[in-house]
Motif scaffolding. Structure first.
Motif, PDB file in Angstrom:
ATOM      1  N   VAL A 150       1.219  -1.662   0.172  1.00  0.00           N
ATOM      2  CA  VAL A 150      -0.320   0.270   0.044  1.00  0.00           C
ATOM      3  C   VAL A 150       0.848   1.266   0.259  1.00  0.00           C
ATOM      4  N   VAL A 151       2.006   1.606   0.590  1.00  0.00           N
ATOM      5  CA  VAL A 151       2.682   2.257   1.105  1.00  0.00           C
ATOM      6  C   VAL A 151       3.062   2.583  -0.678  1.00  0.00           C
ATOM      7  N   GLU A 152       3.633   1.458  -1.576  1.00  0.00           N
ATOM      8  CA  GLU A 152       4.175   1.609  -2.238  1.00  0.00           C
ATOM      9  C   GLU A 152       3.525   2.380  -3.037  1.00  0.00           C
ATOM     10  N   LEU A 153       2.277   1.483  -3.550  1.00  0.00           N
ATOM     11  CA  LEU A 153       1.638   2.476  -4.236  1.00  0.00           C
ATOM     12  C   LEU A 153       0.985   3.852  -3.789  1.00  0.00           C
ATOM     13  N   VAL A 154       1.105   4.084  -2.998  1.00  0.00           N
ATOM     14  CA  VAL A 154       0.339   5.139  -2.266  1.00  0.00           C
ATOM     15  C   VAL A 154       2.151   5.979  -3.295  1.00  0.00           C
ATOM     16  N   GLU A 155       3.428   5.872  -2.757  1.00  0.00           N
ATOM     17  CA  GLU A 155       4.585   6.588  -3.261  1.00  0.00           C
ATOM     18  C   GLU A 155       4.168   6.454  -4.836  1.00  0.00           C
ATOM     19  N   ARG A 156       4.056   5.458  -6.054  1.00  0.00           N
ATOM     20  CA  ARG A 156       3.806   5.407  -7.061  1.00  0.00           C
ATOM     21  C   ARG A 156       3.275   6.393  -7.268  1.00  0.00           C
ATOM     22  N   GLN A 157       1.994   6.823  -6.473  1.00  0.00           N
ATOM     23  CA  GLN A 157       1.121   7.809  -7.047  1.00  0.00           C
ATOM     24  C   GLN A 157       1.417   9.215  -6.933  1.00  0.00           C
ATOM     25  N   PHE A 158       2.839   9.745  -5.902  1.00  0.00           N
ATOM     26  CA  PHE A 158       3.113  10.577  -5.835  1.00  0.00           C
ATOM     27  C   PHE A 158       4.293  11.088  -6.471  1.00  0.00           C
ATOM     28  N   ILE A 159       5.281   9.935  -6.839  1.00  0.00           N
ATOM     29  CA  ILE A 159       6.190  10.128  -7.525  1.00  0.00           C
ATOM     30  C   ILE A 159       5.921   9.664  -8.442  1.00  0.00           C
ATOM     31  N   PHE A 160       5.480  10.089  -9.352  1.00  0.00           N
ATOM     32  CA  PHE A 160       5.270   9.528 -10.656  1.00  0.00           C
ATOM     33  C   PHE A 160       5.984   9.682 -12.008  1.00  0.00           C
TER      34      PHE A 160
END
Length: 75
Positions: free
Chosen positions: A61-71
């Motif tokens: 989940v943290v990895e997915l959130v990171e990919r959304q914010f740091i695209f």
């Protein structure tokens, strides 16, 4: 920022399990201790696998959130 968040999320899960070791009344830490003291490895290892799956899902989940914010990172 997100590297620290990943580490903190997994460390908090570890802290919850250790707290359940100290005062075991219910939870996964209780199941691990119960399985160990009553010589029931199936209960103990199933609780360990559950902890591992919870940890992997939190990390994901943290990895997915990171990919959304740091695209723009390109990974």
């Amino acid at each position: 920022l997100f590297a620290g968040l990943k580490i903190a999320a997994l460390q908090s899960l570890l802290g919850v399990i250790v707290a359940e070791f100290v005062s075991p009344t219910r939870g996964l830490g209780y199941l691990i201790l119960t399985g160990q003291t009553q010589s029931q490895p199936v209960i103990m290892f199933s609780a360990v696998v559950a902890v591992a799956l919870i940890g992997l899902s939190i990390y994901g989940v943290v990895e997915l959130v990171e990919r959304q914010f740091i695209f723009w990172s390109g990974e």
